[in-house]
Design an enzyme around this catalytic site. Structure first.
Site, PDB file in Angstrom:
ATOM      1  N   HIS A 381       1.850   4.595  -0.824  1.00 24.42           N
ATOM      2  CA  HIS A 381       0.574   4.828  -1.525  1.00 24.42           C
ATOM      3  C   HIS A 381      -0.119   6.121  -1.140  1.00 24.42           C
ATOM      4  CE1 HIS A 381       0.140   0.787  -3.366  1.00 24.42           C
ATOM      5  NE2 HIS A 381       0.859   0.402  -2.321  1.00 24.42           N
ATOM      6  N   LYS A 572     -15.662   6.322  -5.563  1.00 25.32           N
ATOM      7  CA  LYS A 572     -14.415   6.143  -4.807  1.00 25.32           C
ATOM      8  C   LYS A 572     -14.718   6.428  -3.352  1.00 25.32           C
ATOM      9  CE  LYS A 572     -12.632   9.289  -7.645  1.00 25.32           C
ATOM     10  NZ  LYS A 572     -11.438   8.672  -8.130  1.00 25.32           N
ATOM     11  N   ARG A 573     -13.773   6.115  -2.459  1.00 28.84           N
ATOM     12  CA  ARG A 573     -13.970   6.458  -1.055  1.00 28.84           C
ATOM     13  C   ARG A 573     -14.286   7.948  -0.931  1.00 28.84           C
ATOM     14  NH1 ARG A 573     -12.944   2.368   2.966  1.00 28.84           N
ATOM     15  NH2 ARG A 573     -13.114   4.090   4.423  1.00 28.84           N
ATOM     16  N   LYS A 578     -10.602  14.129  -2.335  1.00 28.03           N
ATOM     17  CA  LYS A 578     -11.134  13.615  -3.610  1.00 28.03           C
ATOM     18  C   LYS A 578     -12.225  14.540  -4.160  1.00 28.03           C
ATOM     19  CE  LYS A 578     -10.113   8.781  -2.385  1.00 28.03           C
ATOM     20  NZ  LYS A 578      -9.204   8.252  -3.417  1.00 28.03           N
ATOM     21  N   THR A 680      -6.907   4.467  -9.519  1.00 32.64           N
ATOM     22  CA  THR A 680      -6.939   3.298 -10.403  1.00 32.64           C
ATOM     23  C   THR A 680      -8.297   3.184 -11.087  1.00 32.64           C
ATOM     24  OG1 THR A 680      -7.284   2.030  -8.371  1.00 32.64           O
ATOM     25  CG2 THR A 680      -5.138   1.825  -9.431  1.00 32.64           C
ATOM     26  N   LYS A 684      -9.735   2.257 -15.140  1.00 34.88           N
ATOM     27  CA  LYS A 684     -10.835   1.341 -15.494  1.00 34.88           C
ATOM     28  C   LYS A 684     -11.842   2.056 -16.389  1.00 34.88           C
ATOM     29  CE  LYS A 684      -9.998  -0.725 -11.027  1.00 34.88           C
ATOM     30  NZ  LYS A 684     -10.323  -0.618  -9.601  1.00 34.88           N
TER      31      LYS A 684
HETATM   32  C1  26V Z   1      -4.092   3.637   5.591  1.00 31.71           C
HETATM   33  C2  26V Z   1      -4.594   3.208   6.777  1.00 31.71           C
HETATM   34  C3  26V Z   1      -4.236   3.930   7.980  1.00 31.71           C
HETATM   35  C4  26V Z   1      -4.490   3.199   9.218  1.00 31.71           C
HETATM   36  C5  26V Z   1      -5.546   2.181   9.273  1.00 31.71           C
HETATM   37  C6  26V Z   1      -5.992   1.538   8.043  1.00 31.71           C
HETATM   38  C7  26V Z   1      -5.441   2.083   6.795  1.00 31.71           C
HETATM   39  C8  26V Z   1      -5.758   1.455   5.609  1.00 31.71           C
HETATM   40  C9  26V Z   1      -5.242   1.907   4.439  1.00 31.71           C
HETATM   41  C10 26V Z   1      -4.416   3.000   4.437  1.00 31.71           C
HETATM   42  C11 26V Z   1      -3.762   3.419   3.170  1.00 31.71           C
HETATM   43  C12 26V Z   1      -4.561   4.179   2.289  1.00 31.71           C
HETATM   44  C13 26V Z   1      -3.718   4.495   1.125  1.00 31.71           C
HETATM   45  C14 26V Z   1      -4.384   4.201  -0.160  1.00 31.71           C
HETATM   46  O1  26V Z   1      -5.347   3.473  -0.283  1.00 31.71           O
HETATM   47  N1  26V Z   1      -3.841   4.789  -1.167  1.00 31.71           N
HETATM   48  C15 26V Z   1      -4.351   4.666  -2.507  1.00 31.71           C
HETATM   49  O2  26V Z   1      -3.558   3.689  -3.164  1.00 31.71           O
HETATM   50  C16 26V Z   1      -3.978   3.499  -4.498  1.00 31.71           C
HETATM   51  C17 26V Z   1      -3.143   2.375  -5.060  1.00 31.71           C
HETATM   52  O3  26V Z   1      -1.829   2.753  -5.160  1.00 31.71           O
HETATM   53  C18 26V Z   1      -3.835   4.789  -5.280  1.00 31.71           C
HETATM   54  O4  26V Z   1      -4.319   4.582  -6.581  1.00 31.71           O
HETATM   55  C19 26V Z   1      -4.613   5.910  -4.613  1.00 31.71           C
HETATM   56  O5  26V Z   1      -4.381   7.129  -5.280  1.00 31.71           O
HETATM   57  C20 26V Z   1      -4.221   6.030  -3.176  1.00 31.71           C
HETATM   58  O6  26V Z   1      -5.051   6.960  -2.498  1.00 31.71           O
END
Ligand code: 26V
Length: 840
Positions: A381, A572-573, A578, A680, A684
């Site tokens: 992701h 968004k975050r 971003k 995503t 929406k």
């Molecule tokens: C990474 C980490 C790193 C360590 C601790 C906690 C944590 C929690 C989540 C993440 C992953 C973040 C990746 C993410 O959210 N990616 C998003 O995924 C969406 C669904 O596929 C996508 O639409 C977004 O573009 C993408 O940024």
């Protein structure tokens, strides 16, 4: 079965359903149902909380309604699991550290087709439905896109009658609550389980024991291993129903809560350390206490490491037990089980499944490895290197030595194959190794996940391409057949039918209600874009939704917004890539234009921002502060009244998205090209009739393809151009040569927006100029403003605007998560629908 027909097979009759049909469908007799609708509500209201009727409030009413709805779905829920047990189909398991569910009551009522009945009861019982729905806290068990995607997938899998289940953690505290004080973000804990949750069902009988090689202690948030003492944790499952649209299938989301084994350390107990023996509980239960709120940097927290193993160990033990109850031969595991890993977070499933097959099933390595690879699949992701997980090897050594042994053997064999295929290429061997050498040796979880599974996918075409050609190119060269793309999608039930009833009714009025379960049907709206009458209806629905939002905002925050202004959103975050800062620069420039030329012809606009910053991400917090100060300054300038307004909505969450997205006109998707995997929220907005202003990044590229580029407002560098200009890009050039940009930046750096806090925005100068503007804001600002001018000009022509907006809705068919799930089920899992057998 083809994807199309699988998506179509999700079709169920929508709209009016007679009560007796419902009774049959949910498997309860008329008496029970009448009871559910009326008597049971009162029973729940009074007896669940042991409270006199006149003392019950909105919270009790919410719980009683929710419990009554749960009663209605219970029989179906039981029959669903019974059917799966009886038919023994191949099942899909979605393992994820995050499920960003939001509220469930209105979603379950909608999917059970109970809207009319619930409204009737509300009238009879004098219940204010809206305030009752507000009682339900958001289940915020996720950070952002990745967690919300998992929740949309659950909805699609249940609607499509797929035998599937979600596995996650039951965090006691979800994503923090955000408040804004003096423009700064503050975090408060999200104690979402303060009141009993009416949806969850504890299943202590399905408890699982998780063994660790040593004990651990949690001190000040970090984790300390205590060697020489093995320990175990208990996983208690809490099940939540996942109701498919039409209520035919009710799947399960199983969330694990950690607990201490229920025995005393008798040695310590009898030696007088009563409290010490019991206090272990605290440590054990801390494992699922809180969701990690930083989705951008893998900070290598020990507790997170244990959380990930805990999810994997509990879920695999549980699904293997279920598999074994129906199947004698371990070799058939890949014919009965597909496990999807949502990012690398659950990637310890690779060595854990190997451990089970080697040590518990006593299979040989090659057989076990073949089964493991065929069973597991991995979704990536993110391309951000700082978010890719790597864990110190010594943590495995101390806590999970058997897993480390297995990982090292996997790596030994992998590298020997690499050497066999690419003799002499030691650089490649080093890059592909699961072990990163160095002062602190680390396990690269992405390499482990790719090596141990048969499928690796990205989440939009461009993202999958970059994965293959850049991020893990060596793996793609060696195992090309494993790599594929699955462009994300979102559920049109929650994001259109439920969130935007006015547009949903408009669409149904025009093309019927087949779109609810076969979203490709929205393309029937295409010809209607040229129909003046339909455009009027469409515009009326949008305006009514904007008025509704403006009323809600007024009543909850006191802020006034003009529904006739353009609602322009970025939600968004908060992250540099971003580029909320690019949006803010655009607004400063427009502000400058209006200050220097008050007669400028520009449609009135309201800019909405919302999003959380990771608590440790200081720069992201400065960006929030800047947006708030910008909002305050513009608000204090009488010349801007009725022309420009900026609003930062605090505490962005699923429920806020459900209100804001339907009311918006413009969606900002402006990441530096090549950095947003998919996005995503972009989808929406599109299905809710907003026009997108954005870069050629993530799924936005595919959205523009579907709607036609002429109906999109694309701008900026492409991913290729970003990569190619990295070595020579210089933001100072833009500062020196573009007067408009320079005056916007000078205004910020002159403390115009921080009169009483001079220097507070110095970090912005650092990112944008001194440190080279890594995300290339200044390279894109001019073309952003140019696209913005076109967009704003279009607004004056209501009908042309409506035409494009309708063509966007009509082109959004591909972005239903039903389509995405049909692709996962058909191409990765080989899982087919398994309709629930008649329950009575
Ligand atoms: C990474 C980490 C790193 C360590 C601790 C906690 C944590 C929690 C989540 C993440 C992953 C973040 C990746 C993410 O959210 N990616 C998003 O995924 C969406 C669904 O596929 C996508 O639409 C977004 O573009 C993408 O940024």
């Amino acid at each position: 079965m083809s994807e199309k027909s699988m998506a179509a097979s999700a079709k169920v009759p929508a709209g009016k359903v007679t009560e007796s049909e419902l009774l049959k469908q949910y498997g309860c007799g008329p008496v029970q149902f009448a009871g559910t609708a009326n008597g049971l509500y009162e029973r729940h209201l009074i007896f669940d909380n042991v409270i006199a009727l006149e003392k019950t409030g909105a919270r009790e009413r919410f719980e009683a309604i929710a419990r009554s709805v749960r009663d209605v779905l219970s029989q179906r829920w039981i029959s669903t699991e019974d059917t799966y047990h009886y038919v023994n189909p191949k099942r899909a398991y979605y393992l994820s550290m995050e499920f960003l569910i939001g509220r469930s009551l209105s979603n379950n009522v909608t999917n059970l087709l109970l809207n009319d009945i619930v409204k009737q009861i509300a009238v009879q019982k004098h219940i204010d439905l809206l305030s009752m729905l507000e009682q339900e806290p958001d289940a915020g068990l996720g950070n952002g896109g990745l967690g919300r995607l998992a929740a949309c997938f659950l909805d699609s899998m249940a609607t499509m009658q797929l035998p599937a289940m979600g596995y996650g953690l039951r965090y006691e505290y979800g994503i923090f609550k955000q408040s804004i004080r003096d423009g700064w973000q503050h975090e408060q804990p999200d104690n979402w389980l303060r009141h009993p949750d009416p949806w969850e069902v504890a299943r202590p009988q399905d408890m699982v024991e998780v063994r660790l090689n040593c004990s651990f202690e949690i001190c000040g948030g970090s984790l300390r291993a205590i060697n020489g003492q093995s320990s175990s944790l208990l996983g208690i499952p809490f099940d939540r129903p996942v109701v498919g649209y039409g209520g035919k299938t009710v799947n399960t989301l199983r969330l694990w809560a950690a607990a201490a084994p229920d025995y005393f350390d008798f040695r310590r107990f009898s030696s007088g350390d009563f409290v010490g023996a019991l206090a272990e509980t605290l440590t054990a239960e801390s494992v699922t206490r809180v969701l990690y709120p930083d989705d951008t940097t893998s900070m290598g927290q020990g507790l997170r490491f244990i959380q990930e193993y805990f999810l994997v160990a509990c879920s695999l033990a549980d699904l293997v037990r279920r598999f074994r109850s129906n199947n004698a031969d371990w070799n058939t595991l890949p014919e009965k089980v597909a496990i999807q890993l949502n990012d690398t977070h659950p990637s310890m499933a690779v060595p854990e499944l190997m451990r089970i097959l080697l040590d518990e099933a006593h299979l040989g390595w090659d057989v076990a490895w073949n089964i493991t690879q065929k069973t597991l699949a991995y979704t990536n992701h993110t391309l951000l290197p700082e978010a890719l997980e790597k864990w110190p090897l010594v943590w495995f050594e101390r806590l999970l030595p058997r897993l480390l042994e297995i990982i090292l053997e996997i790596n030994r064999r992998l590298l020997s194959d690499v050497r066999g295929q690419f003799a002499g290429d030691e650089g490649r061997v080093e890059r592909m190794s699961i072990v990163e050498e160095g002062d602190v040796r680390k396990i690269r979880m992405a390499n482990l996940a790719i090596a141990g599974s048969h499928s690796t996918n990205g989440v939009a075409a461009i993202h999958s391409g970059l994965l293959r050609t850049v991020t893990v190119r060596d793996f793609a060269e060696m195992f090309p057949e494993r790599f594929n793309n699955k462009t994300n999608g979102v559920t049109p039930r929650r994001w259109l039918l439920l969130a935007n009833p006015m547009l949903a009714n408009t669409i149904t009025g025009a093309i019927g209600d087949g779109w609810i379960t076969d979203f490709s049907q929205v393309d029937k709206l295409k010809p209607l874009a040229d129909d003046k009458g339909f455009r009027e209806t469409f515009l009326k629905a949008k305006r009514a939704t904007k008025v509704q939002f403006a009323d809600w905002l007024k009543s909850t925050s006191g802020q006034t917004v003009d529904p006739d202004s353009i609602f322009d959103c970025q939600v968004k975050r908060i992250h540099e890539y971003k580029r909320q800062l690019l949006n803010a620069l655009r607004i400063v420039t427009l502000y400058n234009q209006l200050r220097t030329n008050p007669g400028l012809d520009m449609a009135p606009r309201t800019f909405f921002f919302a999003g959380k910053a990771a608590p440790a991400y200081h720069l992201a917090k400065v960006i929030i502060k800047f947006i708030n100060n910008l909002a305050g300054t513009i608000d204090g300038d009488p010349a801007m009244r009725g022309r420009l307004k900026v609003i930062f909505l605090p505490d962005y969450c699923v429920s806020l998205a459900e209100r804001l997205i339907p009311a918006s006109d413009v969606s900002n998707q402006i990441s530096t090209a090549g950095y947003e995997a998919s996005g995503t929220s972009n989808m929406k907005f599109m299905m809710n009739g907003a026009l997108t202003i954005g870069t050629r990044d993530g799924a936005t590229i595919e959205m523009a393809e579907e709607a036609g580029e002429e109906n999109f407002f694309l701008f900026g560098l492409t991913a290729r151009q970003v990569a190619d200009s990295r070595s020579w890009y210089n933001p100072h050039w833009h500062y020196d040569n573009d007067a408009e940009t320079r005056s916007a930046l000078d205004l910020i750096f002159s403390d115009y927006f921080s009169r009483y806090e001079p220097g507070v925005f110095a970090p912005l100068r650092n990112i944008l100029l001194n440190r080279g503007d890594y995300y290339m804001h200044l390279a894109d600002i001019k073309s952003y403003l140019e696209a913005d001018r076109r967009l704003c000009g279009l607004y004056a022509d209501r009908h042309e605007w409506a035409r494009k907006a309708i063509l966007n809705v009509a082109g959004s068919g591909k972005f239903s998560s039903d389509r995405t799930i049909a692709e996962y089920a058909g191409e990765i899992w080989q899982v087919r629908p398994c309709p629930v057998l008649c329950p009575v």
